[in-house]
Design a protein around this motif. Structure first.
Motif, PDB file in Angstrom:
ATOM      1  N   LYS A 221       0.810  -1.210   0.000  1.00  0.00           N
ATOM      2  CA  LYS A 221       0.000   0.000   0.000  1.00  0.00           C
ATOM      3  C   LYS A 221       0.849   1.268   0.000  1.00  0.00           C
ATOM      4  CE  LYS A 221      -4.003  -2.150   2.151  1.00  0.00           C
ATOM      5  NZ  LYS A 221      -5.021  -2.067   3.221  1.00  0.00           N
ATOM      6  N   ILE A 222       1.724   1.360  -0.985  1.00  0.00           N
ATOM      7  CA  ILE A 222       2.516   2.581  -1.150  1.00  0.00           C
ATOM      8  C   ILE A 222       1.586   3.743  -1.498  1.00  0.00           C
ATOM      9  CG2 ILE A 222       4.250   3.709  -2.608  1.00  0.00           C
ATOM     10  CD1 ILE A 222       5.583   1.004  -2.916  1.00  0.00           C
ATOM     11  N   ASP A 223       1.747   4.847  -0.833  1.00  0.00           N
ATOM     12  CA  ASP A 223       0.922   6.036  -1.065  1.00  0.00           C
ATOM     13  C   ASP A 223       1.453   6.781  -2.293  1.00  0.00           C
ATOM     14  OD1 ASP A 223      -0.502   8.373  -1.057  1.00  0.00           O
ATOM     15  OD2 ASP A 223      -0.485   8.589   1.119  1.00  0.00           O
ATOM     16  N   GLN A 229       3.996  13.958  -3.977  1.00  0.00           N
ATOM     17  CA  GLN A 229       4.269  15.168  -3.198  1.00  0.00           C
ATOM     18  C   GLN A 229       5.765  15.310  -2.911  1.00  0.00           C
ATOM     19  OE1 GLN A 229       1.864  17.371  -2.583  1.00  0.00           O
ATOM     20  NE2 GLN A 229       3.448  18.749  -1.827  1.00  0.00           N
ATOM     21  N   LYS A 230       6.432  14.183  -2.701  1.00  0.00           N
ATOM     22  CA  LYS A 230       7.870  14.211  -2.457  1.00  0.00           C
ATOM     23  C   LYS A 230       8.607  14.713  -3.699  1.00  0.00           C
ATOM     24  CE  LYS A 230      11.778  11.320  -1.063  1.00  0.00           C
ATOM     25  NZ  LYS A 230      12.220   9.956  -0.684  1.00  0.00           N
ATOM     26  N   HIS A 231       8.182  14.244  -4.872  1.00  0.00           N
ATOM     27  CA  HIS A 231       8.800  14.708  -6.121  1.00  0.00           C
ATOM     28  C   HIS A 231       8.603  16.207  -6.297  1.00  0.00           C
ATOM     29  CE1 HIS A 231      10.286  11.063  -8.001  1.00  0.00           C
ATOM     30  NE2 HIS A 231       9.170  10.435  -7.682  1.00  0.00           N
ATOM     31  N   LEU A 232       7.385  16.682  -6.010  1.00  0.00           N
ATOM     32  CA  LEU A 232       7.111  18.116  -6.142  1.00  0.00           C
ATOM     33  C   LEU A 232       7.964  18.928  -5.176  1.00  0.00           C
ATOM     34  CD1 LEU A 232       3.206  18.064  -6.490  1.00  0.00           C
ATOM     35  CD2 LEU A 232       4.901  18.423  -8.296  1.00  0.00           C
TER      36      LEU A 232
END
Length: 318
Positions: A221-223, A229-232
């Motif tokens: 269940k990877i979000d 959001q981390k990439h952004l």
């Protein structure tokens, strides 16, 4: 400029970002439909157009037409109005397909090149140089379809398979259905994750819930939204670093070309991909050495076609 050029230059994307009213969009889409049918201009009246689009207020139609005309999105000419100033007679109306002429009032102007990753290339025997957006090589005829969203899904599904013409046509049909019904990025993730375990795009479309549950179970269940959001966040960190370096341009004695590279990174929609190209020529920008060392870990390696580089697994020798 015909309708195909409008579509290939992301005209619908620009139209979506134009922030028009509901009536204005109704008029624009009606005129687009006329263009697709080969009718670039029509002669009608405000009353006929109002009834055709299902509006009851003449003022809304008249005001919408005036707004679209003032913003150069449509061509609009009325016949002689001297005899009756309160009600316009017949008019000639058509869509302006050249989006560069549109007057968009967005705070951040968006166009068909706002997501291009600019490559660094050789110009004959000349040294390396940065090609500005307007100088990018034009796409050759026959390549436009590869930019279609559904084509990305079809291409990913066909990877590692032997498909005949009928299979490719079937894949195209259901790729278009998947584009309309599910997030494209998620479809591509499932295709890459399951590979040959998805025998057809038809099965993926009809059993989406099954594959979704299986994917969550296999990936714990990877979000996906959290990863996005981390990439952004990393993109914004790179932009901030580029802006901070630009503020020190005088102290660092940066050249015009150095500043041009930093400006692109500071304003690009995909700065971490763009950084990959600049990093290949880091020896040319000696005064940006510290900047490259600080941000090298953030870049995303890609190919000249915009595809992310994936390492080929080593062959196992007997």
């Amino acid at each position: 400029m015909n309708i195909n050029r409008f579509i290939h230059s992301s005209g619908f994307k620009v139209l979506a970002l134009a922030k028009l009213s509901q009536c204005e969009y109704s008029i624009a889409l009606y005129l687009m439909n006329c263009c697709i049918s080969g009718i670039n201009q029509i002669i009608t009246t405000e009353g006929e157009l109002r009834n055709l689009l299902g509006y009851s207020d003449d003022f809304i139609i008249r005001n919408s037409l005036a707004t679209l005309r003032d913003r150069k999105i449509i061509h609009l000419n009325y016949s002689d109005t001297d005899s009756n100033e309160t009600q316009h007679p017949s008019m000639r109306i058509g869509m302006q397909l050249d989006t560069s002429r549109w007057l968009l009032d967005n705070k951040i102007e968006s166009g068909d090149t706002d997501a291009i990753v600019y490559p660094f290339r050789r110009a004959g025997e000349a040294p390396f140089r940065l090609l500005p957006g307007d100088s990018l090589p034009k796409q050759r005829p026959g390549q436009a379809h590869t930019n279609e969203t559904w084509a990305r899904i079809q291409q990913e599904f066909a990877r590692g398979r032997t498909l005949d013409k009928r299979d490719m046509e079937e894949a195209e049909k259901f790729a278009k259905i998947l584009v309309d019904t599910h997030p494209v990025d998620q479809v591509l993730i499932y295709l890459k994750h399951f590979g040959l375990r998805i025998p057809s795009l038809s099965l993926l479309a009809s059993s989406w819930q099954h594959y979704q549950e299986l994917f969550e179970a296999e990936t714990q269940k990877i979000d996906i939204m959290e990863a996005r959001q981390k990439h952004l966040s990393l993109d914004e960190e790179l932009r901030k670093s580029a802006r901070e370096t630009l503020e020190k341009a005088e102290d660092l004695e940066l050249s015009e070309e150095d500043r041009s590279v930093l400006n692109i990174l500071a304003n690009h929609r995909h700065p971490r991909r763009q950084l990959f190209w600049a990093f290949q020529l880091r020896s040319r920008y000696q005064k940006l050495k510290d900047f490259f060392e600080k941000n090298a870990s953030k870049m995303i390696p890609i190919t000249s076609a915009g595809l992310i580089v994936r390492k080929t697994p080593p062959k196992i020798r007997d």
